[in-house]
Structure formats: C-alpha cells, structure tokens
Design a protein around this motif. Structure first.
Motif, mmCIF file in Angstrom:
data_model
loop_
_atom_site.group_PDB
_atom_site.id
_atom_site.type_symbol
_atom_site.label_atom_id
_atom_site.label_comp_id
_atom_site.label_asym_id
_atom_site.label_seq_id
_atom_site.Cartn_x
_atom_site.Cartn_y
_atom_site.Cartn_z
ATOM 1 N N ALA A 29 0.838 -1.211 0.000
ATOM 2 C CA ALA A 29 0.000 0.000 0.000
ATOM 3 C C ALA A 29 0.867 1.254 0.000
ATOM 4 O O ALA A 29 0.609 2.204 -0.745
ATOM 5 N N ILE A 30 1.908 1.250 0.815
ATOM 6 C CA ILE A 30 2.788 2.426 0.893
ATOM 7 C C ILE A 30 3.447 2.677 -0.458
ATOM 8 O O ILE A 30 3.549 3.819 -0.911
ATOM 9 N N ARG A 31 3.859 1.573 -1.091
ATOM 10 C CA ARG A 31 4.522 1.741 -2.385
ATOM 11 C C ARG A 31 3.577 2.353 -3.404
ATOM 12 O O ARG A 31 3.923 3.297 -4.100
ATOM 13 N N TRP A 32 2.368 1.862 -3.491
ATOM 14 C CA TRP A 32 1.397 2.418 -4.453
ATOM 15 C C TRP A 32 1.084 3.872 -4.136
ATOM 16 O O TRP A 32 1.097 4.735 -5.013
ATOM 17 N N LEU A 33 0.797 4.143 -2.854
ATOM 18 C CA LEU A 33 0.416 5.502 -2.475
ATOM 19 C C LEU A 33 1.566 6.469 -2.753
ATOM 20 O O LEU A 33 1.352 7.599 -3.209
ATOM 21 N N HIS A 34 2.786 6.005 -2.483
ATOM 22 C CA HIS A 34 3.962 6.843 -2.730
ATOM 23 C C HIS A 34 4.090 7.175 -4.215
ATOM 24 O O HIS A 34 4.268 8.322 -4.599
ATOM 25 N N TRP A 35 3.970 6.163 -5.054
ATOM 26 C CA TRP A 35 4.201 6.395 -6.483
ATOM 27 C C TRP A 35 3.028 7.105 -7.147
ATOM 28 O O TRP A 35 3.205 7.778 -8.160
ATOM 29 N N ILE A 36 1.816 6.946 -6.601
ATOM 30 C CA ILE A 36 0.695 7.732 -7.130
ATOM 31 C C ILE A 36 0.916 9.206 -6.782
ATOM 32 O O ILE A 36 0.695 10.103 -7.591
ATOM 33 N N ASN A 37 1.417 9.428 -5.573
ATOM 34 C CA ASN A 37 1.599 10.803 -5.137
ATOM 35 C C ASN A 37 2.624 11.553 -5.990
ATOM 36 O O ASN A 37 2.503 12.756 -6.193
ATOM 37 N N PHE A 38 3.605 10.811 -6.486
ATOM 38 C CA PHE A 38 4.708 11.451 -7.212
ATOM 39 C C PHE A 38 4.231 12.257 -8.430
ATOM 40 O O PHE A 38 4.455 13.476 -8.489
ATOM 41 N N PRO A 39 3.524 11.655 -9.396
ATOM 42 C CA PRO A 39 3.078 12.478 -10.533
ATOM 43 C C PRO A 39 1.998 13.497 -10.139
ATOM 44 O O PRO A 39 1.948 14.583 -10.721
ATOM 45 N N ILE A 40 1.160 13.125 -9.142
ATOM 46 C CA ILE A 40 0.085 14.047 -8.750
ATOM 47 C C ILE A 40 0.669 15.319 -8.136
ATOM 48 O O ILE A 40 0.257 16.432 -8.458
ATOM 49 N N LEU A 41 1.651 15.136 -7.249
ATOM 50 C CA LEU A 41 2.287 16.302 -6.626
ATOM 51 C C LEU A 41 2.952 17.150 -7.704
ATOM 52 O O LEU A 41 2.882 18.382 -7.660
ATOM 53 N N ALA A 42 3.563 16.480 -8.686
ATOM 54 C CA ALA A 42 4.197 17.220 -9.781
ATOM 55 C C ALA A 42 3.164 18.076 -10.510
ATOM 56 O O ALA A 42 3.413 19.254 -10.791
ATOM 57 N N VAL A 43 2.000 17.496 -10.794
ATOM 58 C CA VAL A 43 0.947 18.253 -11.492
ATOM 59 C C VAL A 43 0.454 19.411 -10.617
ATOM 60 O O VAL A 43 0.210 20.520 -11.106
ATOM 61 N N MET A 44 0.329 19.162 -9.316
ATOM 62 C CA MET A 44 -0.150 20.216 -8.418
ATOM 63 C C MET A 44 0.845 21.378 -8.362
ATOM 64 O O MET A 44 0.457 22.543 -8.391
ATOM 65 N N VAL A 45 2.132 21.073 -8.283
ATOM 66 C CA VAL A 45 3.140 22.138 -8.231
ATOM 67 C C VAL A 45 3.165 22.887 -9.570
ATOM 68 O O VAL A 45 3.187 24.122 -9.616
#
Lengths: 293, 251
Positions: A29-45
C-alpha cells in the motif's frame, strides 16, 4: 546451525540452497500511495505555478531590497508559464481531489497498520537526526542505530505529511474563503493563506530535491525496495533442505522454495521448512549432500 | 511491527518478484504519461479538455450544495477600504456610453422587457458593503461599495417567478462582456446592484452607472456597466467561461 539434532533422526541427506536475506521494507500500500503521489504532486506544483504567475508578488528581501524574486522572468520563460492561468486552475482543481484522497488513504494506512510507529519521531529523534545529518555530510563516522527509518528521515517524512495537510487546508482557505471562512481566518485570512500555501509549495519542492539526492546517494538497493518492497541484506544464508522435503518441493525442476521466516534472534525456524512427521527418504544420489561426510 | 521483518528468499524468486514489480512500475509510469496525453487530446469544452471540464462542473455541484445565505464574506470598517481601487479589465466598456439615456433592461421573459432608470434603482433600500474583493488572478483588495441588494431588487420588481429559474444572465450594453450566475449566488444577501464606490458614484472604469458586486464570486463575475439582466434555466453565456475558466467561480 543448531537444528541438526532436531532432524538427524529422520533425515540423512540435505539440499543446499543459497537464500538471499531480505528485509520486508515497504508494504504494498505504501509503495502504491507513494508512487501515485509522485506524478500528482508534480501536477499540483506545476499547475500551481501557472496560477501563481498571474499575481507573482512574493519576494525575499527587506524594504526595497530584493534578494530573490519568485520567480525571475527567465524561469517563467524557460518553462513556458506565462498566460496559462485558466489551464492551471482547471488542472489544480481536478487533481486536488486525487492528491487529497491519496494523502488521506496514506494517513489512514499509517494509523491502522501501525506503520506510523516507524515514521513518527520519538523522544530520541531530534538529537539523533543531528548525528544522522553529520554522518550524511561525512563529518561523523557512525550513524545512530535505526529501525526502518533514521531519525532525520522520521522527522522529514512526518513533516511532509503535515505539509500535505497544510497544503490541503490552506488550499481550501484560498479556494472557498467564503464557505470556509473560519478556516481561512484560522490561517490569518485570505492573503496569509495564499502566502502559506505558496511557502508550503516551496518546501515541497525543497523536500523533493533533497529526497531525490538522498535516493541517488543511497543507491539501487534502496530505490528498488520502494518498487519491490524488499531490501536485500548483505549476508546470504545457506539453508539445508532435507532431501525428503526437497523432493516434495520438486527441487529438480528448480522451483524456488517458499519464503522462510526468521524469528527475532535471526535463527532459522526449522519447523517451517521441515515437517517432522516425514520419514521417507528418496534421494537423488547425484545431487544430495550427506551430512555425515 | 517494531522489528525489521527479515525473510529468506531464493535469488530466483527475488528476481521473478523484481521483474514483475518493475514491469508494473513501468506500466504505471507510462500510464500516467498516457493519461496526461489522453486528457489533453480530448475535445475542448469551453477552452478546457472535456474530462477536466466535467470535474470542474462536478466541483460546482458539490460546493454550490453547501453554499447558503448564512455564508457571508467577511466585512470590514469603511476605514479599511482602499482609496485607490484597482482597475482590472475594460472589456465591454470601450464603446461610448450615453449616460443620460442609460436604462437597465430587465428581461422578465422573452418579449417582456422592463426599462429601469438609475434613479429608480437608487430609490430602493441602499446596502453598504466593505469586503475583500478577490480577483481570479490571485490579488485581493478591501473595497467599499454601495447599492441595492439584488434580492431587494427582486422583491420590488416582483421577480419571484424568474428567480425560480437556475441562472441569471447579465451583459454590458454593447454585449461585449457577459456573465452567467447561478441563482443561489445571485440571491445571496451580499450580492448588490452597485452604483457607489467609496461613497461616490462609480467611476466609468469601475462600471458607471451600475455594476454587480457579488462577494461569493471572483472578480470576473462582478460585471461592470450592466446593460441587460435576464433569466434562464440553462447556463447563460459567460465571457471567461468560454476562455477556459470555471463557470461557477464561486468562493
């Protein structure tokens, strides 16, 4: 190995198998949540930058003196940021949902899995984090002992969770300042909420930069553990599989045997690989090793 | 939980596990790139790729459900208001205005238009409002306005039937600038048909003779120099919506 007596009676031949020792580091779960967050945070920034450009008033300095302007024109030009406010808003207010929901699930997972104990700082973390930083800067030879994360990581990863929460809350304060008026005033009003939201984005970017550098320095094994979940430990273990069991496991076809749990004192739990009841020995003489030799 | 969980795993099994994990990982990363490109290849809906526009419209449904007349923008003493009020946009103000001949066109239904002079509007109960005006660009300014509440205006002109419709549409006399506003926001107690700024008649660049002040929206909805007001069950055209902004633009 002290398990010999245990099985000597019933088994007279063993297979040797070299096994990697690996630490189960990151739950799925941590791995998925971490890697989902990566592109999403990039889009948000990125979309945040498109929005910020339309009123880019923040700077560092005092009085009329400006040391650093957020951001220089060359920066905007290089990234083709100007005149894209509408696009930025449309992205920001779509991907905010994924960012918030993903972060929310992450926090829930930390709480209910107990992982939070490995991430939240403890009483020693503040002092130890200094030693970790000194160690990382090669100013100190040894680093303090750690569990999953060292003290500096604990502090950084916990801070970043609260930064995420801060970004969501200051974001809501700017997004709906009338509907969430009390939240907006909690952050010091609309203008302050915007400054805080912006500052958090800078901190996120800083975290991202340091994080990437640290991952590069930590090397492949560390990186791949965020994908596979397993962190390979340096020592290998030879395990002896009673030939009877090995035959059952069809070793001839080179099938891997199941993962074997090691108990806390790091000794093999023989019960898990050797069924006690089995007495029949059907050896393949070419591949067997006789323990008596 | 607190101790490292160590397992033994054969090289072969670890390799297999790694390969599967990395294949999934690469598929995931490629998937995000693909999704990004897919979104941007979708046909535009008012300047925004359709999937994004649909979410923005959903956002409107979510947040408009919670907006009530009890959600009021913060108000300030008049002394807090800016003396030099920022001017941002003159679309719809460039054509010459015959100030003497100006009348508000109130379209109650197609073919039933009422012409209302400024004096008649000023005769209605006056409401003063000092609030933090928020531009969609990100700046904000505390400013001082006065006019008639749209809800008071509705009472005076018996627009009960009309205000049961979903939207109000407003446009400048030259129709160059136009906004559409959901009725709940239009009937919000802080929404004014405004004719005064800082205690004086509106300057021309602030929308003389009549503009909208609607604190539950970004500045793009505060249309200057209102020429026409009409009602509709479908979204009236909106200048900035057509250029990729959120239709609702609510705060």
């Amino acid at each position: 190995m002290n398990f010999m007596n245990h099985t000597l009676v019933s088994v007279n031949a063993f297979w040797i198998r070299h096994m990697k020792k690996a630490e189960k580091k990151h739950p799925l779960a941590i791995r998925w949540l971490h890697w989902i967050n990566f592109p999403i945070l990039a889009v948000m920034v990125w979309s945040g930058l498109l929005i910020y450009w339309a009123n880019d008033i923040y700077r560092m300095g005092w009085g009329d003196k400006t040391i650093l302007r957020f951001f220089p024109d060359s920066f905007y030009k290089a990234l083709n940021i100007p005149f894209r406010l509408a696009e930025g808003m449309s992205l920001h207010f779509v991907f905010m949902w994924i960012f918030a929901i993903n972060g929310f699930i992450y926090v829930l997972f930390l709480i209910f899995s107990g992982e939070w104990r490995l991430i939240f700082p403890n009483s020693k973390s503040l002092k130890e984090s200094l030693l970790v930083v000194l160690h990382d800067l090669h100013l100190r030879k040894s680093a303090p002992p750690q569990k999953k994360y060292n003290a500096a990581q604990r502090i950084a990863y916990t801070l970043v969770i609260f930064m995420g929460l801060g970004s969501v809350l200051t974001g809501i304060s700017i997004y709906k300042p009338v509907q969430f008026r009390s939240l907006t005033s909690l952050f010091g009003g609309y203008e302050w909420a915007r400054i805080e939201h912006f500052t958090l984005t800078l901190l996120f970017s800083l975290f991202f930069l340091v994080h990437i550098l640290q991952v590069i320095f930590a090397g492949w094994n560390n990186f791949q553990s965020m994908v596979t979940g397993l962190f390979i430990l340096p020592s290998e273990e030879e395990i002896l599989i009673p030939s009877s069991v090995a035959t059952q496991m069809d070793v001839n076809k080179n099938e891997p045997i199941n993962e074997v749990q090691i108990s806390e004192n790091n000794s093999l739990n023989i019960d898990e690989i050797i069924p006690k009841k089995n007495n029949s020995v059907t050896d393949d003489p070419d591949k067997k090793i006789n323990p008596d030799e | 939980m607190n101790d490292k969980e160590v397992i033994l795993i054969s090289s072969k099994k670890f390799r297999k596990r790694s390969v599967i994990a990395f294949i999934l990982f690469v598929i995931f990363l490629a998937g995000t790139v693909f999704a990004w490109k897919w979104i941007h290849k979708q046909p535009d809906m008012a300047g925004v790729p359709q999937p994004l526009r649909k979410v923005l419209n959903t956002n409107e449904n979510i947040f408009s459900n919670f907006l009530t007349d009890k959600h009021l923008a913060e108000t300030y003493p008049r002394s807090a208001a800016a003396k030099r009020v920022r001017v941002n946009g003159d679309i719809g103000l460039k054509s010459t205005l015959d100030t003497m001949a100006w009348k508000l066109k109130l379209v109650r239904s197609p073919g039933d238009t009422l012409l209302i002079g400024l004096a008649d509007i000023k005769a209605l109960p006056k409401t003063e409002l000092v609030f933090n005006f928020k531009c969609i660009e990100g700046w904000s300014q505390i400013t001082d306005w006065a006019g008639v509440r749209f809800s008071d205006f509705v009472k005076k002109y018996h627009l009960n039937q009309e205000t049961h419709m979903n939207y109000a549409g407003l446009s400048t006399p030259d129709d160059k600038y136009y906004v559409g506003i959901d009725m709940a926001s239009m009937m919000h107690p802080q929404t004014l048909l405004c004719y005064e700024m800082n205690g004086k008649p509106l300057p021309l660049n602030q929308g003389y003779p009549l503009r909208l002040i609607i604190p539950v929206k970004y500045g793009i909805k505060h249309i200057k120099r209102i020429g026409t007001i009409y009602f509709s069950n479908i979204r009236p055209p909106d200048y900035w919506y057509e250029r990729g902004y959120d239709y609702y633009s609510g705060l």
